[in-house]
Design a protein around this motif. Structure first.
Motif, PDB file in Angstrom:
ATOM      1  N   TYR A  18      43.647  -5.662  -8.485  1.00  0.00           N
ATOM      2  CA  TYR A  18      43.707  -6.921  -7.730  1.00  0.00           C
ATOM      3  C   TYR A  18      42.854  -7.982  -8.420  1.00  0.00           C
ATOM      4  O   TYR A  18      43.284  -9.133  -8.613  1.00  0.00           O
ATOM      5  N   THR A  19      41.634  -7.615  -8.806  1.00  0.00           N
ATOM      6  CA  THR A  19      40.735  -8.552  -9.490  1.00  0.00           C
ATOM      7  C   THR A  19      41.228  -8.862 -10.900  1.00  0.00           C
ATOM      8  O   THR A  19      41.198 -10.013 -11.355  1.00  0.00           O
ATOM      9  N   ASN A  48      41.688   3.386  -3.683  1.00  0.00           N
ATOM     10  CA  ASN A  48      41.217   2.030  -3.376  1.00  0.00           C
ATOM     11  C   ASN A  48      40.494   1.401  -4.554  1.00  0.00           C
ATOM     12  O   ASN A  48      40.600   0.190  -4.794  1.00  0.00           O
ATOM     13  N   GLU A  49      39.721   2.198  -5.288  1.00  0.00           N
ATOM     14  CA  GLU A  49      39.028   1.668  -6.461  1.00  0.00           C
ATOM     15  C   GLU A  49      40.046   1.157  -7.482  1.00  0.00           C
ATOM     16  O   GLU A  49      39.869   0.097  -8.082  1.00  0.00           O
ATOM     17  N   TRP A  77      41.754  -2.227  -5.940  1.00  0.00           N
ATOM     18  CA  TRP A  77      40.914  -3.423  -5.954  1.00  0.00           C
ATOM     19  C   TRP A  77      40.580  -3.861  -7.380  1.00  0.00           C
ATOM     20  O   TRP A  77      40.457  -5.061  -7.661  1.00  0.00           O
ATOM     21  N   TYR A 105      38.528  -2.180   3.297  1.00  0.00           N
ATOM     22  CA  TYR A 105      39.817  -2.465   3.909  1.00  0.00           C
ATOM     23  C   TYR A 105      39.727  -3.845   4.550  1.00  0.00           C
ATOM     24  O   TYR A 105      38.803  -4.115   5.324  1.00  0.00           O
ATOM     25  N   GLU A 143      45.203  -7.188   3.109  1.00  0.00           N
ATOM     26  CA  GLU A 143      45.108  -7.957   1.870  1.00  0.00           C
ATOM     27  C   GLU A 143      45.782  -7.224   0.709  1.00  0.00           C
ATOM     28  O   GLU A 143      46.566  -7.816  -0.038  1.00  0.00           O
ATOM     29  N   ILE A 144      45.489  -5.945   0.546  1.00  0.00           N
ATOM     30  CA  ILE A 144      46.086  -5.195  -0.557  1.00  0.00           C
ATOM     31  C   ILE A 144      47.587  -5.006  -0.337  1.00  0.00           C
ATOM     32  O   ILE A 144      48.387  -5.155  -1.272  1.00  0.00           O
ATOM     33  N   PRO A 193      35.167  -7.039  -4.220  1.00  0.00           N
ATOM     34  CA  PRO A 193      36.059  -8.062  -4.785  1.00  0.00           C
ATOM     35  C   PRO A 193      35.881  -9.427  -4.142  1.00  0.00           C
ATOM     36  O   PRO A 193      35.308  -9.564  -3.064  1.00  0.00           O
ATOM     37  N   LEU A 247      38.296 -12.340  -2.769  1.00  0.00           N
ATOM     38  CA  LEU A 247      39.690 -12.562  -2.395  1.00  0.00           C
ATOM     39  C   LEU A 247      40.196 -13.855  -3.005  1.00  0.00           C
ATOM     40  O   LEU A 247      39.450 -14.823  -3.147  1.00  0.00           O
TER      41      LEU A 247
END
Length: 387
Positions: free
Chosen positions: A182-183, A175-176, A179, A64, A238-239, A105, A107
């Motif tokens: 996100y990547t 969350n997995e 993220w 987080y 961030e997420i 990850p 950012l």
């Protein structure tokens, strides 16, 4: 206390029905609810379950990343039910040694830059939907069709991948999933492709604090971080900041993608894609009451709007209604998730394509592959079948 007990009892029953929990597991879950009800008389935890009740369950979760003052350089992790933190160095996150395989990850500064919502001359497209925290099923499916490589990196070149919403709720690896996407978002753009991550009704529900479908394991994360579950993904994270930049509808070539569907009411209101995407981004954090009190927002965020509509599956539309929707957007196909099927399914002579293949059940799933107007079902183990 009665309401709280009822919530946990219903949650336990729901899990028993869908996951065939043993009688022993059922009793454990009910006991957790009873303990939480008792403790609630003496405290007001952020989430309904007290940490002590969850201590028997080993939870590994995170990271987080909060953007508030004083936290910008810190990543928070739940490692075997213990809260830990690490320093973010040069935008890179490194998990603690006892935190399993949680994502690490990097950012990126432009993660929350809104993307275009209309694209032409795209050669290849892959679409899937309603992952609901089932990270392993999603990864296996994407690897089987070589959308990502063996190390989970983008392998689709200048192709476009569309995820039509509902990453949140139900499953245990939300969350997995987040993220990873996100990547992948950054990797796809670097390769000349795109990841279109569209908002679903469950994203909107979590942002508004509707937590009915949140997996029980995240209650411990919420308690340890002293934040409500919704605020773990608000705009100062961030997420959360990244998700709030995303579209709800995207048009690619002659295809229109969204989570739920386009109802005839959209056509009657003469709405356009870009204005609606902007409105939905702008009001994601409004309360349900605020949305209901505005006629246009009430339409866009609820039953007949693009994240909730199910009319294609309820014999609610004539073929002429579908044709009218297609003409309005100048497309030939509408592609949606939200309404679960056993497989990727074509309706109305493939003018409507349903891609919620029940990945949420955590056992299997399909994706839709599109190449030069050819539609193919991508099966779980890599087989391909024409739609």
């Amino acid at each position: 206390m009665l309401i709280l007990f009822s919530y946990f009892f219903c949650t336990a029953c729901h899990q028993f029905k869908n996951a065939f929990l043993s009688v022993k597991s059922m009793i454990t879950l009910i006991s957790m609810g009873m303990l939480a009800s008792f403790l609630a008389l003496f405290s007001t935890p952020t989430f309904a379950v007290d940490n002590a009740a969850l201590s028997a369950i080993s939870v590994t979760d995170g990271p987080y990343v909060f953007l508030r003052n004083g936290d910008e350089n810190t990543a928070y992790w739940i490692c075997q039910s213990q809260l830990k933190q690490t320093t973010i160095v040069e935008n890179s996150l490194t998990r603690p040694s006892d935190c399993g395989d949680l994502p690490q990850p990097k950012l990126h500064a432009k993660a929350a830059t809104p993307d275009l919502d209309t694209f032409t001359h795209v050669g290849k497209i892959v679409a899937l939907s309603d992952v609901h925290g089932q990270f392993d099923v999603m990864i296996n499916l994407l690897k089987a069709h070589k959308i990502i490589d063996e190390n989970n990196h983008w392998n689709f070149g200048d192709g476009h991948m569309v995820m039509t919403g509902d990453m949140f709720d139900r499953g245990h690896q939300v969350n997995e999933v987040l993220w990873f996407l996100y990547t992948l978002d950054k990797e796809a753009q670097a390769a000349g492709g795109r990841l279109h991550l569209l908002m679903g009704n469950h994203e909107q529900m979590v942002f508004r604090g509707d937590l009915r479908y949140v997996n029980d394991r995240y209650q411990l994360s919420s308690n340890l971080l002293h934040r409500s579950y919704s605020s773990l993904y608000n705009k100062d994270t961030e997420i959360g900041h990244w998700l709030r930049s995303k579209n709800t509808i995207v048009k690619i070539n002659n295809l229109l993608f969204m989570h739920g569907g386009i109802s005839p009411e959209w056509v009657e209101r003469k709405l356009d894609i870009s204005s609606v995407n902007q409105l939905l981004r702008q009001h994601l954090d409004d309360t349900k009451e605020e949305l209901k009190n505005n006629d246009l927002l009430n339409f866009l965020f609820f039953s007949n709007g693009p994240t909730w509509y199910r009319g294609y599956f309820e014999d609610a539309l004539q073929a002429s209604d579908v044709d009218s929707i297609l003409r309005y957007f100048n497309v030939e196909h509408v592609i949606v998730g939200h309404t679960s099927q056993e497989q990727v399914l074509g309706l109305y002579d493939n003018k409507i394509i349903a891609i919620d293949s029940s990945i949420k059940n955590g056992q299997s799933g399909e994706l839709l592959l599109i190449d030069v107007g050819t539609f193919t079902r991508g099966l779980y183990h890599g087989e391909r079948v024409p739609l």
